[in-house]
Structure formats: C-alpha cells, structure tokens
Design a protein around this motif. Structure first.
Motif, PDB file in Angstrom:
ATOM      1  N   ALA A   6       0.870  -1.169   0.000  1.00  0.00           N
ATOM      2  CA  ALA A   6       0.000   0.000   0.000  1.00  0.00           C
ATOM      3  C   ALA A   6       0.911   1.224   0.000  1.00  0.00           C
ATOM      4  CB  ALA A   6      -0.914  -0.004   1.216  1.00  0.00           C
ATOM      5  N   VAL A   7       0.809   2.041  -1.044  1.00  0.00           N
ATOM      6  CA  VAL A   7       1.794   3.096  -1.278  1.00  0.00           C
ATOM      7  C   VAL A   7       1.105   4.455  -1.307  1.00  0.00           C
ATOM      8  CG1 VAL A   7       3.705   3.855  -2.739  1.00  0.00           C
ATOM      9  CG2 VAL A   7       3.028   1.435  -2.756  1.00  0.00           C
ATOM     10  N   ASN A   8       1.615   5.362  -0.479  1.00  0.00           N
ATOM     11  CA  ASN A   8       1.125   6.732  -0.462  1.00  0.00           C
ATOM     12  C   ASN A   8       2.242   7.642  -0.951  1.00  0.00           C
ATOM     13  OD1 ASN A   8       0.896   9.468   1.153  1.00  0.00           O
ATOM     14  ND2 ASN A   8      -1.171   8.641   0.979  1.00  0.00           N
ATOM     15  N   ILE A   9       1.961   8.442  -1.993  1.00  0.00           N
ATOM     16  CA  ILE A   9       2.998   9.238  -2.658  1.00  0.00           C
ATOM     17  C   ILE A   9       2.604  10.710  -2.653  1.00  0.00           C
ATOM     18  CG2 ILE A   9       4.445   9.413  -4.724  1.00  0.00           C
ATOM     19  CD1 ILE A   9       3.028   6.725  -5.634  1.00  0.00           C
ATOM     20  N   GLU A  10       3.543  11.554  -2.248  1.00  0.00           N
ATOM     21  CA  GLU A  10       3.344  13.003  -2.304  1.00  0.00           C
ATOM     22  C   GLU A  10       4.271  13.582  -3.368  1.00  0.00           C
ATOM     23  OE1 GLU A  10       3.605  16.955   0.595  1.00  0.00           O
ATOM     24  OE2 GLU A  10       4.088  14.970   1.388  1.00  0.00           O
ATOM     25  N   PHE A  11       3.725  14.401  -4.254  1.00  0.00           N
ATOM     26  CA  PHE A  11       4.468  14.933  -5.391  1.00  0.00           C
ATOM     27  C   PHE A  11       4.711  16.436  -5.242  1.00  0.00           C
ATOM     28  CE2 PHE A  11       2.198  11.203  -6.882  1.00  0.00           C
ATOM     29  CZ  PHE A  11       3.111  10.561  -7.701  1.00  0.00           C
TER      30      PHE A  11
END
Length: 341
Positions: free
Chosen positions: A247-252
């Motif tokens: 489960a991957v949470n990415i902030e750009f």
C-alpha cells in the motif's frame, strides 16, 4: 552464438525460478550450469519446461573462467566468498543478495527504471539486484516520478513467506496443518506464529526502531530512483505463499490527478493496471503469482496532502522481485555490453 551462464544457488526457490525464466524468455545460451553447495552435487534440475536437465556442480570447486554471466542466488555468505572470484575470472556477476547493493562501485539495477546505470558494472564486474519489495515499488514509482516529481513516499508492505525461502513456506504449511488438527504450533523460522497471523517484523531491528528490511527499501529506492525522495516503510510478513503486496502513499511536487496517474501507469513498462472501482476490480497476490508484471490497482487521490496519490502494488516476489529482474539485467547487459555473434 549464445552465452555461458551459471546459476549459483540453483536448488533454492530463486535459483530454480532463474532456470525457469532463462528458458521461458529464451535467453541466448550455449550452456547453462546449475551450481550449489556440495550437498547438492549430482542433483538434477530441469531448465524450465524445456525438458533439458542439468546436474548440480559444487560451488566450492566451480571454475568461472570462460563463463559469461553468473546469476547468484546463494545468500550473502557464499556470495561474499565466491562472487569476487567469479568477477576476477571475467564472469559478470548479477547478485540477488543484499551484499553489494549499497556499494558505490556496484550498480543497483531495475531495467525499467535505471538501465543506464548498468554501464558502471566494469568497476567490480558485479551488478546488484534490489530487494524484492524495492523492485516492484520502483517500477511503479518511476513513471510517476518522471511526470510530477516525487517528494515523499509512505509504504506498508504485505510480504509473502517465500521471501524467507523454502523454510518460510514450509513453516506456513506446517503451522496451518497443525492448527486444523489441533496440534501445537512452534515458530522456528519466524519470530511468531505466521499461520492465520501477520508479523510486523522482517530482518533485524536497527537502533532507530526500524528493521533492516525497511531500511533496505528506503536506501535502495534512493539509489535507484532519486536520493532526494523522502521515504518511510513498514514491512510486514503475511500468511501468503507467493506474492508481495504494498500500500503506497505518494506526495508529489507537482500536480497530478488520479486519472493522470492511471493513464501514465497503463502505458509504463513492466506494469499492468487493473483498477476497476468495483468488487474484485483489483489484483491480489494469488493472481499475480507466476506472472511477470507488477500489478497496480486502487489508484486514487489522497485528500490529506497537496498532490497526493495512493495505490496498491502487487508482484510475484520470486519473479520480478528476484529471478526475473536478474534475467532482465542479463538481457540488458547483453544488449549493451556483451553482444555475441
């Protein structure tokens, strides 16, 4: 004209998978050697479904002179002793252990992500294969990073017992059977019962409270993709035989929508997007087992941060996380540096 390829650690889960994938992908080989510890001498192994059988040779006495590529799946101990010998003999080592991954003179490669880094292999004649959980993660992150530049990643893994080798798979099977018949369950490979349970602990604990598996994911992602990415991981062992999930949470840094992320991932190499917002419209590790793709599902925007995306990532850890990636590195090496014929 093909290559002479040695598979070191050929009797283990990953070594057997390497032999199968070499045949499956029709890697151009004139000869393949199965190499293992002395207790496996003479054991016959099939090279995929080709019908071709090879007898195991002893690593202790194996001469790497004249061999082009050695795929090492033998663990850090044997690798530390024998990989430098193979490299010195002119055989390019592609190593699946953690031993060389953070060596600045050894490229750490996922071919879909950083193929150009392979050009540095000549410093040591060794190429490192990343951790299984890292490999599938960076395949998913790379195309998104190219589009919107990743600032921060939070990942929770759900890692199968095959990541701990045959002993891990045997323990899950034996404990499950024991529970059904009412026998006592005794953990041996894992620190706690794995059957019908989850264990938030993979590899050794470090001083800051993280485990070495979590540290490996962080430092390897930075080396492969971008050292500026901030990352935190929680790695969990789950009662699944084959297939790691994340489960991957990415902030750009830059704006990106869920629709844009889906469109990017749909076209990215090595990725299969299965993302229907309905019952069963996602991929689980059981479905990914035996397949080469990194599957992405559940892509959605994260409302808690600006420019955030959350996704679900699943892959066969014995394939993309280990054996397949090693063979893909060998293919890349052949195209760029070891052309035959």
């Amino acid at each position: 004209m093909g290559y002479r390829v040695a598979v070191v650690g050929a009797t283990g889960n990953v070594g057997r998978e390497m032999l199968a994938i070499l045949a499956e992908r029709e890697f151009p080989m004139d000869e393949v050697a199965a190499v293992a510890s002395s207790r496996s001498i003479g054991m016959e192994l099939e090279v995929g479904d080709s019908g071709k059988m090879v007898k195991c040779k002893s690593l202790e006495h194996f001469d790497f002179t004249g061999w082009d590529i050695a795929l090492f799946a033998a663990g850090s101990g044997p690798t530390k002793e024998y990989a430098p010998k193979a490299a010195a003999a002119g055989c390019v080592v592609i190593d699946n252990s953690s031993l060389y991954r953070m060596d600045p003179d050894v490229p750490l490669i996922v071919p879909e992500v950083n193929p150009d880094a392979i050009d540095g292999y000549k410093k040591r004649n060794i190429i490192a294969n990343p951790n299984c959980s890292t490999a599938q993660l960076v395949v998913a992150l790379k195309p998104l990073h190219d589009f919107a530049k990743i600032k921060r990643v939070i990942v929770s893994t759900y890692q199968s017992v095959s990541g701990a080798g045959k002993e891990g798979m045997d323990e899950l099977f034996e404990q499950s059977r024991a529970i059904f018949v009412g026998d006592r369950v005794e953990p041996r490979k894992f620190t706690k019962q794995i059957a019908f349970n989850v264990i938030p602990h993979i590899d050794e604990f470090m001083d800051d409270g993280s485990t070495k598996e979590e540290w490996k994911m962080m430092v390897e992602t930075k080396k492969i993709l971008d050292p500026k990415i901030k990352m935190n991981a929680t790695c969990v062992r789950v009662p699944v035989f084959v297939g790691h999930s994340e489960a991957v949470n990415i902030e750009f840094e830059n704006e990106i929508t869920a629709k844009q992320a889906q469109d990017i991932l749909r076209e990215a190499p090595g990725i299969m997007l299965v993302d229907k917002r309905e019952d069963g419209g996602y991929v689980t590790p059981t479905e990914a087992a035996g397949d080469s793709a990194t599957y992405i599902s559940r892509v959605r925007e994260d409302p808690t941060v600006e420019n955030g995306i959350t996704l679900w990532c699943v892959s066969d850890n014995l394939r993309k996380g280990a054996a397949l990636n090693a063979v893909q590195i060998a293919e890349l090496l052949g195209r760029r540096h070891l052309q035959k014929g």
